[in-house]
Design an enzyme around this catalytic site. Structure first.
Site, PDB file in Angstrom:
ATOM      1  CD  GLU A 213      -4.305   1.712   3.000  1.00 15.42           C
ATOM      2  OE1 GLU A 213      -5.100   1.463   2.082  1.00 15.42           O
ATOM      3  OE2 GLU A 213      -3.911   0.857   3.808  1.00 15.42           O
TER       4      GLU A 213
ATOM      5  NE  ARG B  39      -3.653  -2.400   0.019  1.00 13.36           N
ATOM      6  CZ  ARG B  39      -3.369  -3.535  -0.620  1.00 13.36           C
ATOM      7  NH1 ARG B  39      -2.275  -3.624  -1.350  1.00 13.36           N
ATOM      8  NH2 ARG B  39      -4.163  -4.571  -0.555  1.00 13.36           N
TER       9      ARG B  39
ATOM     10  CB  SER C 152      -7.814   0.773   4.788  1.00 13.42           C
ATOM     11  OG  SER C 152      -8.500  -0.411   4.463  1.00 13.42           O
TER      12      SER C 152
END
Length: 299
Positions: free
Chosen positions: A294, A182, A224
């Protein structure tokens, strides 16, 4: 080069923000051009090429990730703001224009501009019976942002099908681009991506990806909020810390999925920052783990 006014209460996936000026950079604005054009078909939504590639007259100045140095300023490329929290005071915001919304069917790869949407990429791979991007049917965003954060579902990631990325005007092999879980280690802005041509669209995976998305809340969300720490899950830690279903002025962590930051209506940027910082503090207190965001915060 043009400037538009974007209302982030409507544009952002979290529906938090205000109206802000945003620059639109198209291919000519950054010194780019298409080479080796054999054919071109333009629709209202996208341009299709054969045997074509994006090139730059001169590579651009490398700065930090998602920032472009142009006109003596550093511009923050925000894409579709699907994983972005934008302050009312944010400045020097920019997006890549429709000229980056192209797909080229080349002999050894599929090349896509950074403004191609996830659904457009998914449908192209499906139509041409190609494997590797089946999970994009269930993920929002555009190719630039999806590559930037190495988007995926569980063990399926976009890095697995990437061949190379055009970062600040230079084509860089995916191994050197530094795509991690990510995130991306390399600096600069992604203008286009080349994907390997692997035959065989995997229809059998579509129910799995749909099932994975079924656990996600339907409220306005940035997805997220935190990255999963090594050998653990951010959602589990947030639930242990009592943050699941916790809100400050209607923004907080969903009672459906503890790691999803959602807006129940009317939330402000300051409220979102407060609840994010509180969650990090609570998790650290119970586990000693400092969660890494994130969601990208644009101040």
């Amino acid at each position: 080069m043009q400037e538009i006014l974007i209302d982030f209460q409507k544009y952002s996936s979290l529906k938090i923000g205000t109206k802000l000026p945003v620059k639109v950079f198209d291919i000519a604005d950054v010194g780019a051009y298409f080479s080796n054009k054999d054919s071109k078909i333009t629709s209202k939504k996208i341009t299709f090429f054969e045997n074509t590639t994006l090139q730059f007259s001169t590579p651009l100045t490398h700065t930090k990730r998602t920032f472009l140095e142009l006109d003596s300023k550093q511009w923050h490329i925000i894409g579709k703001a699907n994983n972005l929290l934008v302050s009312p005071n944010a400045k020097n915001l920019a997006i890549l224009g429709d000229s980056f919304k192209y797909i080229a069917l080349n002999e050894d790869c599929i090349e896509m501009g950074a403004s191609v949407s996830s659904l457009q990429a998914f449908l192209f791979f499906k139509k041409h019976d190609l494997s590797g991007l089946e999970f994009l049917k269930n993920l929002p965003g555009n190719i630039g942002a999806l590559c930037n954060m190495n988007a995926g579902m569980k063990q399926y990631e976009i890095a697995q099908i990437l061949q190379s990325l055009n970062i600040n005007g230079e084509w860089i092999d995916v191994e050197k681009a530094g795509l991690l879980y990510r995130t991306r280690e390399s600096d600069g802005v992604i203008f286009a991506a080349r994907f390997r041509k692997i035959p065989g669209f995997r229809y059998d995976l579509l129910p799995l990806f749909t099932q994975m998305r079924s656990t996600h809340p339907h409220n306005p969300s940035c997805g997220s909020c935190f990255k999963n720490p090594p050998n653990d899950y951010a959602g589990r830690l947030l639930e242990l810390a009592g943050m699941k279903g916790f809100y400050i002025n209607n923004v907080g962590f969903s009672d459906k999925h503890a790691n999803f930051l959602v807006n129940l209506g009317g939330a402000r940027f300051e409220d979102a920052i407060e609840v994010i910082e509180l969650a990090r503090q609570k998790v650290y207190e119970i586990s000693g783990i400092r969660l890494e965001c994130e969601v990208q915060i644009c101040e």
